[in-house]
Design a protein around this motif. Structure first.
Motif, PDB file in Angstrom:
ATOM      1  N   PHE A  67       0.853  -1.176   0.000  1.00  0.00           N
ATOM      2  CA  PHE A  67       0.000   0.000   0.000  1.00  0.00           C
ATOM      3  C   PHE A  67       0.895   1.235   0.000  1.00  0.00           C
ATOM      4  O   PHE A  67       1.947   1.209   0.615  1.00  0.00           O
ATOM      5  N   PRO A  68       0.627   2.309  -0.638  1.00  0.00           N
ATOM      6  CA  PRO A  68      -0.600   2.724  -1.313  1.00  0.00           C
ATOM      7  C   PRO A  68      -0.620   2.424  -2.809  1.00  0.00           C
ATOM      8  O   PRO A  68      -1.617   2.681  -3.461  1.00  0.00           O
ATOM      9  N   LYS A  69       0.480   1.894  -3.361  1.00  0.00           N
ATOM     10  CA  LYS A  69       0.485   1.630  -4.798  1.00  0.00           C
ATOM     11  C   LYS A  69      -0.479   0.513  -5.170  1.00  0.00           C
ATOM     12  O   LYS A  69      -1.077   0.531  -6.238  1.00  0.00           O
ATOM     13  N   LEU A 172       8.345 -10.910 -12.005  1.00  0.00           N
ATOM     14  CA  LEU A 172       7.048 -10.231 -11.991  1.00  0.00           C
ATOM     15  C   LEU A 172       7.205  -8.715 -11.889  1.00  0.00           C
ATOM     16  O   LEU A 172       6.277  -7.977 -12.230  1.00  0.00           O
ATOM     17  N   ASP A 173       8.362  -8.234 -11.445  1.00  0.00           N
ATOM     18  CA  ASP A 173       8.603  -6.787 -11.338  1.00  0.00           C
ATOM     19  C   ASP A 173       8.382  -6.064 -12.660  1.00  0.00           C
ATOM     20  O   ASP A 173       8.040  -4.889 -12.672  1.00  0.00           O
ATOM     21  N   LYS A 174       8.577  -6.747 -13.772  1.00  0.00           N
ATOM     22  CA  LYS A 174       8.386  -6.111 -15.079  1.00  0.00           C
ATOM     23  C   LYS A 174       6.910  -5.843 -15.361  1.00  0.00           C
ATOM     24  O   LYS A 174       6.564  -4.925 -16.091  1.00  0.00           O
ATOM     25  N   VAL A 175       6.027  -6.657 -14.776  1.00  0.00           N
ATOM     26  CA  VAL A 175       4.586  -6.509 -15.010  1.00  0.00           C
ATOM     27  C   VAL A 175       3.953  -5.657 -13.916  1.00  0.00           C
ATOM     28  O   VAL A 175       3.223  -4.705 -14.194  1.00  0.00           O
ATOM     29  N   PHE A 176       4.193  -6.015 -12.661  1.00  0.00           N
ATOM     30  CA  PHE A 176       3.680  -5.284 -11.504  1.00  0.00           C
ATOM     31  C   PHE A 176       4.881  -4.816 -10.672  1.00  0.00           C
ATOM     32  O   PHE A 176       5.310  -5.514  -9.764  1.00  0.00           O
ATOM     33  N   PRO A 177       5.434  -3.648 -10.993  1.00  0.00           N
ATOM     34  CA  PRO A 177       6.635  -3.210 -10.269  1.00  0.00           C
ATOM     35  C   PRO A 177       6.346  -2.927  -8.801  1.00  0.00           C
ATOM     36  O   PRO A 177       5.249  -2.500  -8.442  1.00  0.00           O
ATOM     37  N   ARG A 178       7.351  -3.179  -7.990  1.00  0.00           N
ATOM     38  CA  ARG A 178       7.237  -2.878  -6.569  1.00  0.00           C
ATOM     39  C   ARG A 178       7.183  -1.374  -6.370  1.00  0.00           C
ATOM     40  O   ARG A 178       7.722  -0.615  -7.158  1.00  0.00           O
ATOM     41  N   GLN A 179       6.556  -0.958  -5.280  1.00  0.00           N
ATOM     42  CA  GLN A 179       6.476   0.470  -4.961  1.00  0.00           C
ATOM     43  C   GLN A 179       7.864   1.008  -4.647  1.00  0.00           C
ATOM     44  O   GLN A 179       8.245   2.069  -5.120  1.00  0.00           O
ATOM     45  N   ILE A 180       8.613   0.285  -3.838  1.00  0.00           N
ATOM     46  CA  ILE A 180       9.946   0.722  -3.446  1.00  0.00           C
ATOM     47  C   ILE A 180      10.902  -0.427  -3.736  1.00  0.00           C
ATOM     48  O   ILE A 180      10.736  -1.515  -3.174  1.00  0.00           O
ATOM     49  N   PRO A 181      11.886  -0.237  -4.594  1.00  0.00           N
ATOM     50  CA  PRO A 181      12.837  -1.302  -4.831  1.00  0.00           C
ATOM     51  C   PRO A 181      13.608  -1.625  -3.541  1.00  0.00           C
ATOM     52  O   PRO A 181      13.807  -0.766  -2.706  1.00  0.00           O
ATOM     53  N   GLY A 182      13.973  -2.851  -3.396  1.00  0.00           N
ATOM     54  CA  GLY A 182      14.695  -3.255  -2.204  1.00  0.00           C
ATOM     55  C   GLY A 182      14.246  -4.635  -1.766  1.00  0.00           C
ATOM     56  O   GLY A 182      13.466  -5.306  -2.449  1.00  0.00           O
ATOM     57  N   PRO A 183      14.716  -5.037  -0.621  1.00  0.00           N
ATOM     58  CA  PRO A 183      14.374  -6.386  -0.168  1.00  0.00           C
ATOM     59  C   PRO A 183      12.907  -6.522   0.211  1.00  0.00           C
ATOM     60  O   PRO A 183      12.287  -5.582   0.685  1.00  0.00           O
ATOM     61  N   ARG A 184      12.386  -7.701  -0.021  1.00  0.00           N
ATOM     62  CA  ARG A 184      11.026  -8.005   0.428  1.00  0.00           C
ATOM     63  C   ARG A 184      11.129  -8.559   1.833  1.00  0.00           C
ATOM     64  O   ARG A 184      12.132  -9.125   2.213  1.00  0.00           O
ATOM     65  N   TYR A 185      10.108  -8.406   2.600  1.00  0.00           N
ATOM     66  CA  TYR A 185      10.134  -8.919   3.968  1.00  0.00           C
ATOM     67  C   TYR A 185       9.257 -10.119   4.098  1.00  0.00           C
ATOM     68  O   TYR A 185       8.527 -10.476   3.245  1.00  0.00           O
TER      69      TYR A 185
END
Length: 185
Positions: A67-69, A172-185
């Protein structure tokens, strides 16, 4: 006497500057147009059905859509094959912008007892299927992992599955990019 008047005057001017600075109109906050994404529960075709593994995979999958993206709508796992018409129906039924489904296609985990060591052998295949209504893009990614290791805290299917899912989410980042690049938790 004159000195105290100057002090009072300077104090009043500083106080006015502080009050005007604190209560000045704030810049308008920009509205974020979030994308509504439908995520299905993890579908396990392998028959392994470990709730802890499924929960860990779902948590990592949700971390892609913050959220919020993105606004996430959760639905139960699909009972039928996950193909384009099924995903299009899911998107239409939930008035969403896209959907992502993760399934465990194959998972085999067994233990080998040797003299002094216990080995754990794990093979798994994950499939990540997506549909983006805005671009009309549909696709499926596949990740395979296999390991034979000494049984311990970091052995078994969960570390392998999370590693495979990380690979799928990077694609999947190419289709639905993350709001903030970096590590996922």
């Amino acid at each position: 006497m004159m000195f105290s008047y100057h002090r009072i005057l300077v104090s009043i001017l500083i106080l006015i500057a502080i009050v005007c600075g604190l209560f000045s109109p704030l810049p308008a906050v920009q509205a974020v147009d979030s994308n509504k994404i439908v995520l299905a529960e993890i579908r396990d075709r392998s028959g392994y059905n470990d709730p802890n593994l499924n929960a860990a995979l779902l948590t990592k999958l949700r971390s892609q859509f913050r959220f919020p993206k993105y606004e996430i709508v959760m639905i139960p796992a699909a009972k039928t094959a996950i193909d384009r018409p099924t995903l299009e129906r899911i998107v239409a039924a939930n008035s969403a912008d896209g959907t992502v489904a993760l399934e465990i296609g194959y998972l085999r985990n067994f233990t080998i007892y040797l003299r002094d060591e216990i080995l754990e052998e794990t093979d798994l295949t994950l499939f990540l299927t997506y549909y983006d209504k805005k671009s009309g893009q549909y696709g499926q990614f596949k990740a395979d992992r296999s390991a034979t290791e000494i049984m311990g805290v970091y052995s078994g299917p969960q570390p392998l599955a999370l590693d495979a899912l990380e690979e799928l989410l990077n694609r999947l980042d190419k289709v639905f990019p993350r709001q903030i690049p970096g590590p996922r938790y």
